[in-house]
Design a protein around this motif. Structure first.
Motif, PDB file in Angstrom:
ATOM      1  N   LEU A   1       0.841  -1.198   0.000  1.00 46.62           N
ATOM      2  CA  LEU A   1       0.000   0.000   0.000  1.00 46.62           C
ATOM      3  C   LEU A   1       0.881   1.255   0.000  1.00 46.62           C
ATOM      4  O   LEU A   1       0.658   2.181  -0.801  1.00 46.62           O
ATOM      5  CB  LEU A   1      -0.933  -0.050   1.222  1.00 46.62           C
ATOM      6  CG  LEU A   1      -1.990   1.025   1.366  1.00 46.62           C
ATOM      7  CD1 LEU A   1      -2.692   1.321   0.061  1.00 46.62           C
ATOM      8  CD2 LEU A   1      -3.024   0.615   2.419  1.00 46.62           C
TER       9      LEU A   1
ATOM     10  N   HIS B   1       2.508   1.666  -3.489  1.00 41.96           N
ATOM     11  CA  HIS B   1       1.633   2.193  -4.547  1.00 41.96           C
ATOM     12  C   HIS B   1       1.300   3.661  -4.318  1.00 41.96           C
ATOM     13  O   HIS B   1       1.249   4.450  -5.272  1.00 41.96           O
ATOM     14  CB  HIS B   1       0.356   1.361  -4.672  1.00 41.96           C
ATOM     15  CG  HIS B   1       0.556   0.199  -5.605  1.00 41.96           C
ATOM     16  ND1 HIS B   1       0.688   0.361  -6.958  1.00 41.96           N
ATOM     17  CD2 HIS B   1       0.679  -1.117  -5.378  1.00 41.96           C
ATOM     18  CE1 HIS B   1       0.883  -0.816  -7.539  1.00 41.96           C
ATOM     19  NE2 HIS B   1       0.884  -1.737  -6.584  1.00 41.96           N
ATOM     20  N   LEU B   2       1.064   4.031  -3.060  1.00 42.03           N
ATOM     21  CA  LEU B   2       0.754   5.444  -2.810  1.00 42.03           C
ATOM     22  C   LEU B   2       1.960   6.319  -3.159  1.00 42.03           C
ATOM     23  O   LEU B   2       1.795   7.424  -3.680  1.00 42.03           O
ATOM     24  CB  LEU B   2       0.322   5.648  -1.354  1.00 42.03           C
ATOM     25  CG  LEU B   2      -1.042   5.019  -1.007  1.00 42.03           C
ATOM     26  CD1 LEU B   2      -1.369   5.200   0.467  1.00 42.03           C
ATOM     27  CD2 LEU B   2      -2.164   5.625  -1.872  1.00 42.03           C
TER      28      LEU B   2
ATOM     29  N   ALA C   1      -3.609   9.365  -5.967  1.00 44.27           N
ATOM     30  CA  ALA C   1      -4.201   8.549  -4.895  1.00 44.27           C
ATOM     31  C   ALA C   1      -3.640   8.987  -3.541  1.00 44.27           C
ATOM     32  O   ALA C   1      -4.372   9.112  -2.553  1.00 44.27           O
ATOM     33  CB  ALA C   1      -3.901   7.067  -5.135  1.00 44.27           C
ATOM     34  N   GLU C   2      -2.334   9.249  -3.505  1.00 43.99           N
ATOM     35  CA  GLU C   2      -1.718   9.656  -2.241  1.00 43.99           C
ATOM     36  C   GLU C   2      -2.327  10.964  -1.751  1.00 43.99           C
ATOM     37  O   GLU C   2      -2.667  11.116  -0.577  1.00 43.99           O
ATOM     38  CB  GLU C   2      -0.202   9.815  -2.427  1.00 43.99           C
ATOM     39  CG  GLU C   2       0.510  10.065  -1.120  1.00 43.99           C
ATOM     40  CD  GLU C   2       1.974  10.423  -1.310  1.00 43.99           C
ATOM     41  OE1 GLU C   2       2.289  11.210  -2.233  1.00 43.99           O
ATOM     42  OE2 GLU C   2       2.799   9.930  -0.533  1.00 43.99           O
TER      43      GLU C   2
ATOM     44  N   CYS D   1      -8.112   2.088  -1.273  1.00 46.96           N
ATOM     45  CA  CYS D   1      -6.719   1.775  -1.660  1.00 46.96           C
ATOM     46  C   CYS D   1      -6.312   0.428  -1.062  1.00 46.96           C
ATOM     47  O   CYS D   1      -5.633  -0.376  -1.710  1.00 46.96           O
ATOM     48  CB  CYS D   1      -5.765   2.874  -1.187  1.00 46.96           C
ATOM     49  SG  CYS D   1      -5.992   4.417  -2.081  1.00 46.96           S
TER      50      CYS D   1
ATOM     51  N   GLU E   1      -7.854  -2.343  -2.971  1.00 50.19           N
ATOM     52  CA  GLU E   1      -7.205  -2.523  -4.274  1.00 50.19           C
ATOM     53  C   GLU E   1      -5.858  -3.257  -4.146  1.00 50.19           C
ATOM     54  O   GLU E   1      -5.550  -4.115  -4.981  1.00 50.19           O
ATOM     55  CB  GLU E   1      -7.030  -1.151  -4.953  1.00 50.19           C
ATOM     56  CG  GLU E   1      -6.409  -1.177  -6.332  1.00 50.19           C
ATOM     57  CD  GLU E   1      -7.276  -1.856  -7.418  1.00 50.19           C
ATOM     58  OE1 GLU E   1      -8.281  -2.497  -7.090  1.00 50.19           O
ATOM     59  OE2 GLU E   1      -6.901  -1.748  -8.596  1.00 50.19           O
TER      60      GLU E   1
ATOM     61  N   PRO F   1      -7.704   2.340  -7.292  1.00 55.81           N
ATOM     62  CA  PRO F   1      -8.591   2.215  -6.120  1.00 55.81           C
ATOM     63  C   PRO F   1     -10.002   2.680  -6.400  1.00 55.81           C
ATOM     64  O   PRO F   1     -10.946   2.266  -5.708  1.00 55.81           O
ATOM     65  CB  PRO F   1      -7.926   3.102  -5.062  1.00 55.81           C
ATOM     66  CG  PRO F   1      -6.787   3.795  -5.698  1.00 55.81           C
ATOM     67  CD  PRO F   1      -6.577   3.249  -7.074  1.00 55.81           C
TER      68      PRO F   1
END
Ligand code: HEM
Length: 461
Positions: free
Chosen positions: A280, A283-284, A290-291, A321, A324, A378
């Motif tokens: 997680l 990916h962020l 997304a972050e 998130c 996902e 997400p």
């Protein structure tokens, strides 16, 4: 299970990869994720037969059929290579026992995972996450997977034990856990007993690690028993398990049973949560949009103070998130059952004694269900976008009576860790190394070399 038509024998797998003698074994050992994805791509019938040795092995490739088999724990009982090797370590614990024992074990342990208890555990999770985030220096290099597996081991030990020996127990578990897990993975892939008893360094390391963990857990159980006469409930997992009673006989777990349950809990809790938190954050770090959405949510719901479990209810973006990454990287990427009698599934006859496999990883990357299935998106879980087929295929915690007992515990822990780290640190890759899923029994990320940069100003924006 009933059906109007006569079930027919399960067809053999047609995807490439089978050799005359070795069957599919070599292809699986070489690249398990690709092998199973290929079988899924052509296995539209729903059940195919693999050649893995003398025992018939059936792979179920349709989500509706997987849900049907998980809804029938009598016809499809717990079993298979992973369960057999786990059983050699933890005996007949809740995650490994057959259905007949599970009917008493699960209700005994369920109260330890009651919502009220999770709130108490969440304070430990918060403290551990804050201690980690507080220990980093600006510009520091961290290998995120190792750091988060260690943190997860600490959280597991500290939520299990809160007595005077807790700090020592946490250290011991953190120290011994990696060698124990590596040994378990070897046992799963090489199910030949003498190989694991041979006097070679890896076996000695495994034995030392297992004994170290067993000694620690036994020591804690003895200490808790000594003070149990006073009726103390420390609010931790071990206290809850010690108070558990058989729903039919009222009998409590013996010390040996408690030890097995505790070790199986450690095995189920540490690698899963550590790996998922790492994915997680990874990916962020690579998806600014997304972050930023998660950060905006954090600023709104929490501000500058520490994140609490109650805050997570208002953090829908973080939850999406997490859903996902669990879709892309379910730690239990392949699960198994054993057919206890001849049973019909999807119009096919699964013979008694057959191993039955299914792969949450493949179901959750089905291109017919998830558009652009390998992409981290997400927002595909937005309430107005999510489809019934997506919900049906998403099975990172399993479903039915054997569904993960620690799902809320795990989701709370991962969310608290990720939110606490994000509040203070911006994480970026330290090298150009590509991070890929690695299958060693469970699925975990390859190394994640990262650099952390203090975020105060950005967060205060
Ligand atoms: C991301 C985190 C986690 C994931 C993805 C996960 C996944 C799973 C899955 C897929 C199963 C079902 C296996 C099957 O059907 O054969 C399972 C079972 C189990 N998990 Fe988890 N798990 C997680 C975290 C945890 C944690 C934190 C704990 C404990 C604190 C835990 C304890 C258990 C137990 C006791 C079982 C056995 C349940 C039963 O058979 O009744 N898990 N987990």
């Amino acid at each position: 299970m009933t059906t109007a038509v006569h079930p027919v024998p399960v067809p053999p797998a047609t995807a490439a990869g089978g050799l005359p003698l070795a069957g599919h074994l070599l292809a699986i050992l070489r690249d398990p994720l690709t092998f199973f994805q290929k079988q899924h791509a052509v296995g539209t019938e729903g059940v195919v037969k693999l050649r893995l040795g003398p025992k018939p092995v059936h792979l179920v490739t349709r989500a509706d059929l997987v849900r049907r088999l998980l809804a029938d724990p009598v016809a499809f009982d717990k079993g298979g290579a992973f369960i057999d090797s786990a059983k050699a370590l933890v005996g007949n614990a809740v995650g490994t026992c057959p259905t007949v024992d599970h009917r008493t074990q699960r209700p005994m342990l369920q109260p330890a995972f009651h919502h009220r208890r999770i709130v108490e555990y969440s304070r430990v999770m918060q403290r551990c996450a804050a201690a980690l985030a507080g220990s980093w220096q600006d510009g520091q290099y961290v290998e995120l997977v190792d750091v988060l597996h260690r943190l997860a081991a600490r959280v597991a030990a500290r939520t299990l034990f809160s007595g005077p020996g807790a700090a020592h127990a946490a250290e011991e578990i953190q120290r011994h856990f990696p060698a124990m897990l590596a040994g378990l993975h070897r046992r799963m892939f090489i199910p030949v007993d003498w190989v694991h008893r041979a006097p070679v360094p890896v076996n000695a390391a495994f034995d030392a690690a297992l004994h170290g963990i067993q000694r620690t857990v036994e020591g804690e159980i003895r200490a808790y028993r000594a003070e149990e006469a006073g009726g103390a409930d420390r609010g931790d997992l071990l206290s809850a398990m010690m108070r558990a009673r058989d729903p039919y006989t009222g009998v409590r777990l013996t010390d040996a049973e408690l030890k097995d349950q505790v070790i199986s809990m450690l095995m189920g809790a540490i690698e899963t949560t550590g790996s998922t938190a790492a994915w997680l954050l990874h990916h962020l770090a690579g998806e600014p949009q997304a972050e930023e959405t998660v950060l905006a949510e954090l600023r709104r719901a929490v501000g500058e103070r520490g994140v609490r479990a109650e805050d997570l209810r208002g953090m829908g973006a973080l939850k999406q998130c997490l859903t996902e990454v669990l879709r892309l990287y379910p730690p239990f990427w392949l699960l198994s059952r054993v057919a206890t009698r001849p049973v019909e599934l999807g119009g096919y006859l699964v013979p008694a004694g057959a191993d039955v496999l299914f792969s949450p990883y493949c179901l959750q990357r089905d291109p017919g269900v998830f558009a652009d299935p390998d992409r981290f998106d997400p927002w595909r879980w937005d309430p107005d976008r999510v489809t019934p087929a997506q919900k049906e295929s998403q099975l990172p915690f399993g479903t039915g009576s054997r569904k993960c007992l620690g799902d809320v515990f795990g989701a709370t822990e991962i969310s608290l860790i990720v939110a606490t780290v994000l509040q203070r640190w911006q994480i970026g890759p330290a090298t150009g190394l590509r991070v890929v899923p690695v299958v060693k029994g469970t699925m975990r990320p390859s190394l994640m070399p990262m650099v952390v940069r203090r975020r105060e100003e950005a967060y205060a924006r």
